[in-house]
Design a protein around this motif. Structure first.
Motif, PDB file in Angstrom:
ATOM      1  N   ASP A 260       0.830  -1.202   0.000  1.00  0.00           N
ATOM      2  CA  ASP A 260       0.000   0.000   0.000  1.00  0.00           C
ATOM      3  C   ASP A 260       0.865   1.253   0.000  1.00  0.00           C
ATOM      4  OD1 ASP A 260      -1.886   2.137   0.800  1.00  0.00           O
ATOM      5  OD2 ASP A 260      -3.252   0.457   1.118  1.00  0.00           O
ATOM      6  N   ALA A 261       0.637   2.139  -0.991  1.00  0.00           N
ATOM      7  CA  ALA A 261       1.448   3.354  -1.137  1.00  0.00           C
ATOM      8  C   ALA A 261       1.212   4.362  -0.024  1.00  0.00           C
ATOM      9  CB  ALA A 261       1.154   4.011  -2.490  1.00  0.00           C
ATOM     10  N   GLU A 262       0.155   4.167   0.766  1.00  0.00           N
ATOM     11  CA  GLU A 262      -0.126   5.106   1.842  1.00  0.00           C
ATOM     12  C   GLU A 262       0.709   4.835   3.085  1.00  0.00           C
ATOM     13  OE1 GLU A 262      -4.348   6.455   2.256  1.00  0.00           O
ATOM     14  OE2 GLU A 262      -4.720   4.703   0.998  1.00  0.00           O
TER      15      GLU A 262
ATOM     16  N   VAL B 194      -6.056  -3.808 -11.835  1.00  0.00           N
ATOM     17  CA  VAL B 194      -6.112  -4.232 -10.443  1.00  0.00           C
ATOM     18  C   VAL B 194      -5.183  -3.350  -9.605  1.00  0.00           C
ATOM     19  CG1 VAL B 194      -5.801  -6.128  -8.828  1.00  0.00           C
ATOM     20  CG2 VAL B 194      -6.612  -6.597 -11.148  1.00  0.00           C
ATOM     21  N   GLU B 195      -5.763  -2.615  -8.672  1.00  0.00           N
ATOM     22  CA  GLU B 195      -4.962  -1.744  -7.812  1.00  0.00           C
ATOM     23  C   GLU B 195      -4.487  -2.536  -6.599  1.00  0.00           C
ATOM     24  OE1 GLU B 195      -5.336   2.398  -5.200  1.00  0.00           O
ATOM     25  OE2 GLU B 195      -7.032   1.660  -6.376  1.00  0.00           O
ATOM     26  N   ARG B 196      -3.179  -2.618  -6.445  1.00  0.00           N
ATOM     27  CA  ARG B 196      -2.638  -3.339  -5.303  1.00  0.00           C
ATOM     28  C   ARG B 196      -2.859  -2.522  -4.037  1.00  0.00           C
ATOM     29  NH1 ARG B 196       3.394  -4.321  -6.230  1.00  0.00           N
ATOM     30  NH2 ARG B 196       3.345  -4.827  -4.014  1.00  0.00           N
ATOM     31  N   GLY B 197      -2.985  -3.184  -2.906  1.00  0.00           N
ATOM     32  CA  GLY B 197      -3.176  -2.463  -1.654  1.00  0.00           C
ATOM     33  C   GLY B 197      -3.956  -3.268  -0.644  1.00  0.00           C
ATOM     34  N   LEU B 198      -4.392  -2.581   0.397  1.00  0.00           N
ATOM     35  CA  LEU B 198      -5.137  -3.207   1.487  1.00  0.00           C
ATOM     36  C   LEU B 198      -6.634  -3.000   1.262  1.00  0.00           C
ATOM     37  CD1 LEU B 198      -4.892  -4.647   4.277  1.00  0.00           C
ATOM     38  CD2 LEU B 198      -4.963  -2.355   5.308  1.00  0.00           C
ATOM     39  N   TYR B 199      -7.390  -4.099   1.337  1.00  0.00           N
ATOM     40  CA  TYR B 199      -8.836  -4.053   1.151  1.00  0.00           C
ATOM     41  C   TYR B 199      -9.522  -4.652   2.379  1.00  0.00           C
ATOM     42  CZ  TYR B 199      -8.023  -3.097  -3.826  1.00  0.00           C
ATOM     43  OH  TYR B 199      -7.629  -2.526  -5.015  1.00  0.00           O
ATOM     44  N   VAL B 200     -10.769  -4.259   2.596  1.00  0.00           N
ATOM     45  CA  VAL B 200     -11.528  -4.790   3.723  1.00  0.00           C
ATOM     46  C   VAL B 200     -12.923  -5.192   3.251  1.00  0.00           C
ATOM     47  CG1 VAL B 200     -12.306  -2.466   4.411  1.00  0.00           C
ATOM     48  CG2 VAL B 200     -12.340  -4.359   6.078  1.00  0.00           C
ATOM     49  N   ARG B 201     -13.347  -6.383   3.711  1.00  0.00           N
ATOM     50  CA  ARG B 201     -14.702  -6.862   3.422  1.00  0.00           C
ATOM     51  C   ARG B 201     -15.250  -7.525   4.675  1.00  0.00           C
ATOM     52  NH1 ARG B 201     -15.916 -11.525  -0.970  1.00  0.00           N
ATOM     53  NH2 ARG B 201     -14.680 -12.693   0.566  1.00  0.00           N
ATOM     54  N   ASP B 202     -16.338  -6.970   5.189  1.00  0.00           N
ATOM     55  CA  ASP B 202     -16.989  -7.507   6.392  1.00  0.00           C
ATOM     56  C   ASP B 202     -16.012  -7.656   7.548  1.00  0.00           C
ATOM     57  OD1 ASP B 202     -19.352  -7.694   4.922  1.00  0.00           O
ATOM     58  OD2 ASP B 202     -18.893  -9.741   4.259  1.00  0.00           O
TER      59      ASP B 202
ATOM     60  N   TYR C 107      -9.483  -8.203   6.471  1.00  0.00           N
ATOM     61  CA  TYR C 107      -8.556  -7.443   5.633  1.00  0.00           C
ATOM     62  C   TYR C 107      -7.827  -8.374   4.659  1.00  0.00           C
ATOM     63  CZ  TYR C 107      -9.393  -3.652   8.901  1.00  0.00           C
ATOM     64  OH  TYR C 107     -10.003  -2.681   9.659  1.00  0.00           O
ATOM     65  N   TYR C 108      -7.637  -7.858   3.454  1.00  0.00           N
ATOM     66  CA  TYR C 108      -6.956  -8.617   2.405  1.00  0.00           C
ATOM     67  C   TYR C 108      -5.873  -7.740   1.769  1.00  0.00           C
ATOM     68  CZ  TYR C 108     -11.154 -11.591   2.594  1.00  0.00           C
ATOM     69  OH  TYR C 108     -12.175 -12.400   3.004  1.00  0.00           O
ATOM     70  N   LEU C 109      -4.743  -8.360   1.525  1.00  0.00           N
ATOM     71  CA  LEU C 109      -3.700  -7.707   0.724  1.00  0.00           C
ATOM     72  C   LEU C 109      -3.825  -8.217  -0.701  1.00  0.00           C
ATOM     73  CD1 LEU C 109      -0.405  -7.638   2.840  1.00  0.00           C
ATOM     74  CD2 LEU C 109      -1.859  -5.725   2.184  1.00  0.00           C
ATOM     75  N   VAL C 110      -4.058  -7.303  -1.641  1.00  0.00           N
ATOM     76  CA  VAL C 110      -4.142  -7.654  -3.054  1.00  0.00           C
ATOM     77  C   VAL C 110      -2.865  -7.180  -3.732  1.00  0.00           C
ATOM     78  CG1 VAL C 110      -5.365  -7.255  -5.219  1.00  0.00           C
ATOM     79  CG2 VAL C 110      -6.650  -7.551  -3.091  1.00  0.00           C
ATOM     80  N   ARG C 111      -2.167  -8.091  -4.373  1.00  0.00           N
ATOM     81  CA  ARG C 111      -0.880  -7.763  -4.996  1.00  0.00           C
ATOM     82  C   ARG C 111      -0.535  -8.808  -6.050  1.00  0.00           C
ATOM     83  NH1 ARG C 111       2.497  -9.058   0.595  1.00  0.00           N
ATOM     84  NH2 ARG C 111       1.415 -11.023   1.034  1.00  0.00           N
ATOM     85  N   PRO C 112       0.428  -8.518  -6.919  1.00  0.00           N
ATOM     86  CA  PRO C 112       0.835  -9.503  -7.929  1.00  0.00           C
ATOM     87  C   PRO C 112       1.525 -10.699  -7.273  1.00  0.00           C
ATOM     88  CG  PRO C 112       1.545  -7.286  -8.532  1.00  0.00           C
ATOM     89  CD  PRO C 112       1.098  -7.216  -7.109  1.00  0.00           C
TER      90      PRO C 112
END
Length: 359
Positions: free
Chosen positions: A52-54, A168-176, A179-184
């Motif tokens: 995550d770039a942040e 597909v934007e890599r980074g940290l995602y949240v669902r319910d 947390y998920y890290l999405v990356r290549p």
């Protein structure tokens, strides 16, 4: 009689040209596998920063840079503020940070991170930090599943998805609350695809110039029956032939802006195609024709670029001339090898006075 080697050389040029025209299309089909990994942000802060770039990982900087860098970062963390000159190594790194960066990892802990560069001509800066809770950071930087792109949702739903785009934007995602890290899956795959696209972008118009040159040379060999059939007029005809090929191709299967498809990209092929004429001029030592053609070509490429995109078009035009020039070297060699001797006064007179079949 034309030697087999001549036909083989022209055939090789034709095949290479056709293959090069397909490189961009092939590059766009290259796929990158993206993965979604369920994580606890408090347990893997460095992975969050990597994805995550942040969030910036200051621990990586501390390990790879001199002690002077760690001294500045340590003061900023321990006192909450650093105000002064940055070491050159640190100044380069912070200047490259995304303007989205708001948090940092130091000593495996999260901190709020605020950077102000005071002057572009100096290394003076102010760094402010404050401890931050992992949950707070995660809630702030994570992209909600509802706001994620369609491709990112697919990655989270399926765990792994192969995509042929950069959507597909890599980074940290949240669902319910999870947390998920999405990356290549392979970090080098993105760079490899990018390089392939750039290479295909350049090879495609140069390949068109090679293909047209191959067809022209093949026709000249068969028509004349000589090993060196190429005249200056035939060689220069490759230039408009390449433009026509590029325009037809762009109209049928091209994508992107009209200026890019019909002006800027074909200009690369035009410069490459000019190499065949340049080779003929070099063989015949026709320096005046070569100089006049080069000046006309360069001015024309820049002029059409400016007409299409203004100042930016001039930049693209210059870039096109450089890229096309490298592609033209191969055709210059072909032009030199296949160039017919320049007509002399005696050969012209002999042609004029030669008896016809009726006589």
């Amino acid at each position: 009689m034309v030697s087999a080697r001549r036909y083989a050389a022209v055939g090789a040029l034709l095949v290479v040209g056709v293959l090069m025209t397909q490189t961009f299309s092939a590059a766009t089909t290259l796929q990158t596998t993206y993965e979604a990994t369920r994580i606890d942000p408090a347990q893997v802060p460095h992975e969050v920063a990597q994805a995550d770039a942040e969030v910036v990982d200051l621990d990586v900087w501390r390990r790879s840079d001199p002690d002077s860098v760690d001294a500045v970062l340590r003061e900023a963390i321990q006192t909450g503020t650093y105000n002064g000159s940055l070491p050159p190594e640190l100044h380069i790194k912070v200047a490259d940070l995304s303007n989205r960066t708001r948090y940092a990892i130091y000593g495996d802990e999260y901190y709020r991170f605020d950077l102000t560069l005071h002057d572009e001509e100096t290394t003076n800066a102010t760094i402010r930090t404050a401890p931050a809770n992992a949950q707070t950071v995660a809630d702030d930087v994570a992209i909600s599943y509802e706001n994620a792109s369609t491709d990112a949702r697919r990655v989270i739903d399926d765990g792994s998805v192969a995509s042929d785009s950069f959507a597909v934007e890599r980074g940290l995602y949240v669902r319910d609350g999870t947390y998920y890290l999405v990356r290549p899956a392979n970090e080098g795959a993105i760079f490899g695809k990018f390089v392939a696209l750039i290479g295909g972008f350049l090879f495609n118009p140069i390949g068109k110039a090679y293909a047209v040159s191959g067809f022209v040379l093949l026709g000249a060999l068969r028509h004349s029956g000589r090993d060196r059939p190429l005249t200056a007029a035939t060689a220069i005809a490759v230039v408009p032939g390449t433009v026509l090929f590029a325009w037809v191709s762009a109209a049928l299967v091209g994508s992107g802006s009209l200026a890019m498809r019909f002006v800027l990209v074909p200009a690369i092929g035009v410069v490459a195609a000019f190499g065949l004429f340049a080779g003929v001029c070099l063989r015949r030592q026709s320096w005046a024709k070569l100089a006049a053609g080069s000046v006309t070509l360069g001015g024309g490429v820049v002029a059409v670029g400016v007409a299409a995109l203004g100042v930016l078009g001039a930049v693209f035009g210059i870039f096109g001339m450089v890229a096309g020039w490298f592609g033209s070297l191969v055709l210059a060699l072909y032009g030199f090898v296949f160039a017919a001797d320049a007509p002399t006064k005696e050969t012209v007179e002999a042609a004029v006075t030669a008896p016809t079949a009726d006589e």
